[in-house]
Enzyme design. Structure first.
Site, PDB file in Angstrom:
ATOM      1  N   GLY A 152      83.466  68.161   9.616  1.00  0.00           N
ATOM      2  CA  GLY A 152      84.191  69.284  10.280  1.00  0.00           C
ATOM      3  C   GLY A 152      83.366  69.990  10.979  1.00  0.00           C
ATOM      4  O   GLY A 152      83.885  70.793  11.830  1.00  0.00           O
ATOM      5  N   LYS A 165      75.068  68.927  13.213  1.00  0.00           N
ATOM      6  CA  LYS A 165      75.591  69.954  12.265  1.00  0.00           C
ATOM      7  C   LYS A 165      75.896  71.171  13.170  1.00  0.00           C
ATOM      8  O   LYS A 165      74.923  71.709  13.919  1.00  0.00           O
ATOM      9  CB  LYS A 165      74.788  70.433  11.233  1.00  0.00           C
ATOM     10  CG  LYS A 165      75.354  70.951  10.111  1.00  0.00           C
ATOM     11  CD  LYS A 165      74.505  71.044   8.899  1.00  0.00           C
ATOM     12  CE  LYS A 165      75.364  71.944   7.500  1.00  0.00           C
ATOM     13  NZ  LYS A 165      74.280  71.773   6.268  1.00  0.00           N
ATOM     14  N   ASP A 175      84.951  77.235  11.932  1.00  0.00           N
ATOM     15  CA  ASP A 175      84.851  77.261  13.019  1.00  0.00           C
ATOM     16  C   ASP A 175      83.977  76.082  13.995  1.00  0.00           C
ATOM     17  O   ASP A 175      83.753  76.134  14.877  1.00  0.00           O
ATOM     18  CB  ASP A 175      84.315  78.432  13.476  1.00  0.00           C
ATOM     19  CG  ASP A 175      82.886  78.823  12.825  1.00  0.00           C
ATOM     20  OD1 ASP A 175      82.214  77.912  12.278  1.00  0.00           O
ATOM     21  OD2 ASP A 175      82.176  80.087  12.790  1.00  0.00           O
ATOM     22  N   GLY A 176      83.433  75.305  12.701  1.00  0.00           N
ATOM     23  CA  GLY A 176      82.469  73.882  13.562  1.00  0.00           C
ATOM     24  C   GLY A 176      81.209  74.310  13.719  1.00  0.00           C
ATOM     25  O   GLY A 176      80.561  73.340  14.420  1.00  0.00           O
ATOM     26  N   ARG A 235      69.954  65.782  13.137  1.00  0.00           N
ATOM     27  CA  ARG A 235      69.085  64.840  12.037  1.00  0.00           C
ATOM     28  C   ARG A 235      69.034  63.651  12.318  1.00  0.00           C
ATOM     29  O   ARG A 235      70.067  63.052  12.783  1.00  0.00           O
ATOM     30  CB  ARG A 235      69.621  65.319  10.595  1.00  0.00           C
ATOM     31  CG  ARG A 235      70.824  64.747  10.212  1.00  0.00           C
ATOM     32  CD  ARG A 235      71.341  64.590   8.800  1.00  0.00           C
ATOM     33  NE  ARG A 235      71.676  66.030   8.271  1.00  0.00           N
ATOM     34  CZ  ARG A 235      73.046  66.475   8.389  1.00  0.00           C
ATOM     35  NH1 ARG A 235      73.757  65.697   8.817  1.00  0.00           N
ATOM     36  NH2 ARG A 235      73.374  67.489   7.833  1.00  0.00           N
ATOM     37  N   ARG A 238      78.651  57.875   3.333  1.00  0.00           N
ATOM     38  CA  ARG A 238      78.526  58.582   2.023  1.00  0.00           C
ATOM     39  C   ARG A 238      79.291  57.908   1.074  1.00  0.00           C
ATOM     40  O   ARG A 238      80.317  56.890   1.221  1.00  0.00           O
ATOM     41  CB  ARG A 238      79.111  60.105   2.053  1.00  0.00           C
ATOM     42  CG  ARG A 238      78.640  60.950   3.205  1.00  0.00           C
ATOM     43  CD  ARG A 238      79.397  61.914   3.775  1.00  0.00           C
ATOM     44  NE  ARG A 238      78.812  63.117   4.476  1.00  0.00           N
ATOM     45  CZ  ARG A 238      78.335  63.002   5.916  1.00  0.00           C
ATOM     46  NH1 ARG A 238      79.011  61.754   6.619  1.00  0.00           N
ATOM     47  NH2 ARG A 238      77.869  63.751   6.349  1.00  0.00           N
ATOM     48  N   ASP A 296      80.226  63.737  -1.249  1.00  0.00           N
ATOM     49  CA  ASP A 296      80.245  63.797   0.230  1.00  0.00           C
ATOM     50  C   ASP A 296      78.589  63.939   0.764  1.00  0.00           C
ATOM     51  O   ASP A 296      78.408  63.826   1.806  1.00  0.00           O
ATOM     52  CB  ASP A 296      80.988  64.467   1.026  1.00  0.00           C
ATOM     53  CG  ASP A 296      81.053  65.943   0.660  1.00  0.00           C
ATOM     54  OD1 ASP A 296      81.118  66.336  -0.577  1.00  0.00           O
ATOM     55  OD2 ASP A 296      81.112  66.951   1.472  1.00  0.00           O
ATOM     56  N   ASN A 297      77.631  64.137  -0.248  1.00  0.00           N
ATOM     57  CA  ASN A 297      76.387  64.556   0.095  1.00  0.00           C
ATOM     58  C   ASN A 297      75.403  63.703  -0.477  1.00  0.00           C
ATOM     59  O   ASN A 297      74.143  63.834  -0.325  1.00  0.00           O
ATOM     60  CB  ASN A 297      76.060  66.072  -0.492  1.00  0.00           C
ATOM     61  CG  ASN A 297      76.757  67.259   0.349  1.00  0.00           C
ATOM     62  OD1 ASN A 297      77.155  66.882   1.575  1.00  0.00           O
ATOM     63  ND2 ASN A 297      76.825  68.328  -0.403  1.00  0.00           N
ATOM     64  N   ASP A 314      71.708  67.110   4.275  1.00  0.00           N
ATOM     65  CA  ASP A 314      72.780  68.307   4.211  1.00  0.00           C
ATOM     66  C   ASP A 314      72.150  69.345   3.362  1.00  0.00           C
ATOM     67  O   ASP A 314      72.757  69.468   2.099  1.00  0.00           O
ATOM     68  CB  ASP A 314      73.969  67.869   3.712  1.00  0.00           C
ATOM     69  CG  ASP A 314      75.290  68.846   4.056  1.00  0.00           C
ATOM     70  OD1 ASP A 314      74.940  69.691   4.964  1.00  0.00           O
ATOM     71  OD2 ASP A 314      76.275  68.401   3.913  1.00  0.00           O
TER      72      ASP A 314
END
Length: 473
Positions: free
Chosen positions: A91, A112, A124-125, A178, A185, A252-253, A262
């Site tokens: 996102g 990110k 807002d990304g 990164r 994931r 998801d991490n 993350d």
């Protein structure tokens, strides 16, 4: 020349097809100020020869690197604090590139804060600059301690004022890149399973097996789960040995290669506290320090559930049952590495780990986590140093005697590392929340980046000191 001859593009994620990712466009930032450039990491993938202007073009404006298809927002689902969320996905980030490193491994460049995507929901990304600084610090500290981690390649300030509900606003913005072994994931598998897509599960298995776990036979879903379980056990053990609390161990991490990434509300332990949590919103302590192995195992069971679409339950269960023994083995190995001593066999190694934890438990707030490993690095070779140091009065008592006996059973591993000036210092490099806030305060108040630069330099010195002569850390 924008890249060196060592740059080897190898975009493979797009091979999975359009159902696994969405072509997206990066945000058009009003400004770009290069704040962190990790040339040591860049050199492993042939990007260290970029000029600063080229660096900003590729990692602030996201002009595709040579041979790369352009940004892809990855699709995935996930359990967030054990509640399933089918509305996840990249996102505020995307997969910017894939390339081979100097060991031949396939690595990702993931972003990110790079703008909105179809999976941004109401966000807002963007990434706050403070969040980016915290991720840079977390990755550097974990790498120095020998934990499997992504490396933060780049941090660029982007000149926007962001509104956030959990910190003073408006706040400064940034985009981060990164370098990581994989961004696939557990939640990538969960999305395919959610839609009942056996075909997508089979595609993912072969993709992950061939690129990241090639020792696993083709089509062997339980074998792949076994490999992911082993990698996850190693990761979790090294978090614990580092006194690290990730904070948000959602599905998801966690990724298929067992590499940590993350970093949100992370913390390092100030002292031994099994119930220590990193996230203010983790009110039940679900992801507390001592519950991290449980959390990772729970997430692995969700991954195994996805693989039931293509494999029998019994071998998947057998693979899952390997987590506990693997975790204990890895934890013993991690404590040996952190203490700089050689293995003496399972019983003696277990005794050393148990007495180390017992000493930390007994001392409580009197002895911080990291100084114990600094004072007693390389075992008996550090006796004079530790007993003459600032914590000499703490190294006494019944628990300490048991620890010292167990430690001195073990032969030092490359004790010549003690000749490094790092070990002549009275205190080790730590990364407690007070120092993190002080580093940010200097940036926020005075645009003073020197405390961050100096901290990163010291962490690199500490990493080099421990990994001297090809050590396992």
């Amino acid at each position: 020349m924008p890249v060196s001859p060592d740059y080897r593009p190898d975009p493979r994620f797009s091979d999975l097809g359009p159902e696994f990712g969405d072509v997206v466009a990066p945000a058009d930032f009003p400004e770009t100020f290069l704040r962190v450039r990790n040339d040591r990491a860049a050199a492993t993938v042939g990007l260290q020869t970029l000029t600063d202007a080229e660096w900003i073009a590729h990692f602030g404006r996201f002009q595709p690197l040579p041979g790369q298809p352009g940004p892809l927002a990855m699709r995935y689902h996930g359990h967030q604090f054990r509640t399933y969320n089918p509305d996840l996905g990249d996102g505020r980030g995307f997969l910017a590139a894939q390339l081979r490193d100097d060991q031949g491994r396939l690595l990702d460049l993931g972003t990110k804060g790079s703008g909105t995507t179809p999976w941004s929901r109401s966000g807002d990304g963007r990434l706050t600059l403070k969040g980016g600084v915290r991720e840079v610090l977390a990755a550097a500290m974990l790498e120095a301690q020998g934990a499997p981690t992504c490396r933060i390649l780049s941090l660029i300030e982007t000149g926007e004022e962001l509104q956030r509900g959990d910190e003073p606003s408006p706040t400064r913005s940034a985009v981060m890149v990164r370098l990581q072994h994989s961004h696939i994931r557990f939640g990538t598998f969960q999305r395919a399973a959610f839609f009942g897509r056996r075909d997508q599960i089979e595609i993912l298995i072969e993709h992950v097996r061939s690129l990241y776990h090639p020792a696993v036979p083709e089509g062997d879903a339980p074998g792949l789960l076994t490999a992911i379980v082993a990698a996850s056990a190693r990761l979790t053990a090294r978090w614990v040995a580092a006194g690290f609390v990730h904070g948000v161990l959602n599905t998801d991490n966690l990724n298929v290669t067992g590499e940590s990434f993350d970093y949100g509300p992370w913390r390092f332990l100030p002292f031994y506290d099994p119930a220590f949590t990193a996230a203010y919103f983790d009110q039940t302590g679900l992801y507390a320090f001592a519950r991290q192995p449980e959390a990772v195992f729970w997430n692995l069971t969700q991954l195994a559930g996805c693989l039931k679409l293509v494999a029998d339950v019994e071998p998947l269960t057998e693979a899952l049952n390997g987590f506990g023994p693997a975790y204990i083995r890895e934890l013993r190995a991690a404590f040996l590495e952190r203490l700089g001593v050689k293995s003496l066999g399972e019983a003696a190694d277990q005794r050393l780990m148990d007495t180390t934890l017992a000493l930390l438990r007994e001392k409580g707030e009197a002895v911080r986590w990291e100084p114990l490993f600094h004072d007693w690095f390389a075992g008996f070779s550090s006796s004079a140093r530790a007993l003459a140091g600032p914590r000499a009065k703490d190294w006494q008592g019944k628990a300490f005697d048991a620890f010292r006996f167990a430690l001195f059973e073990h032969e030092p591993d490359r004790p010549e590392r003690l000749e490094n000036p790092v070990f002549a210092r009275p205190d080790p490099e730590e990364l407690l929340i007070g120092e993190v806030e002080a580093i940010w305060a200097a940036i926020d108040a005075n645009d003073d980046w020197s405390p961050l630069s100096e901290k990163l330099a010291r962490l690199e010195t500490a990493r080099s000191a421990r990994s001297l002569a090809g050590g396992s850390t």
